[in-house]
Design an enzyme around this catalytic site. Sequence first.
Site, short mmCIF file in Angstrom:
data_model
loop_
_atom_site.label_atom_id
_atom_site.label_comp_id
_atom_site.label_asym_id
_atom_site.label_seq_id
_atom_site.Cartn_x
_atom_site.Cartn_y
_atom_site.Cartn_z
N ASP A 75 0.85 -1.19 0.00
CA ASP A 75 0.00 0.00 0.00
C ASP A 75 0.88 1.24 0.00
OD1 ASP A 75 -2.33 -1.50 0.05
OD2 ASP A 75 -2.43 -1.53 2.24
N ASP A 80 -7.20 -1.29 -4.46
CA ASP A 80 -8.26 -0.94 -3.52
C ASP A 80 -9.13 0.18 -4.08
OD1 ASP A 80 -7.16 -2.78 -1.75
OD2 ASP A 80 -5.92 -1.26 -0.76
#
Length: 255
Positions: free
Chosen positions: A141, A173
């Site tokens: 991330d 995401d």
Amino acid sequence: MVKKSPLKFFVLSLVLIALDQAVKLLVHFNMEPGFAGQIRLVGDWLKLHYVLNPGMAFGMQLGHEYGKLLLSLFRLVAMGGIGWYLVHLAHRGAPNGLLWAMSMILAGAVGNVIDSTFYGVFLDNAPYGSTTPWFHGQVIDMIFVDVWEGFLPDWVPVWGGQYYSTPIFNIADSCIFVGVCIILFFQRRFFHDQQDEDGFLPEDPSPENASVLPVDEFEDTPSTQTNAETDPDPVPSDEPRASQPDHGADDERTR
């Protein structure tokens, strides 16, 4: 119902998957994890911040010994189901907006499946103590929208007193989030159009929404019989009928 080819929607999924993986690998090989390698993009609220996520989207985790393995297997099944459903919708002539949204969700699912399946082996980022690096890779991330961070008040259930910051996420995401939001915001339009394609009656029965069925939808039906076929005497019932000659009376006279 107009059958559509799902090819262009899969192409969008492939482009988003390639973009997601390229950004993750660039971050992995060119940034230091944590605050040491953080890069400000827009002021203090949009940053690149390299973290490893062993769980689900936005840093959520399954608190179980085999939680990561179950999550990876679930992602594989979900990926196949979403791909099948995208093909199904395209063949049924679903609205393009719904198909684009589904292709974004598929791209996000595949992007994170790649991380979970292979990163533990090729990037050696599986959590310490994992039984196997396969299916235990940690998702990379990097997008940090730093809206608020600090300690939550003690009266907040479960998380009270803990340090909290807005989630750090990745492009996969984002694809899932945006695709789901599009479907939620336009669901009435998407599924109303789908009902119209399937031949259901519209909710508004006004003459403007009426449609004419094609002639070939009707079967040939036998024509109604004419009055001449059903009534041997076509004379209207309100007119007196002509009296028929009484042949029996003529025979009596001739005798």
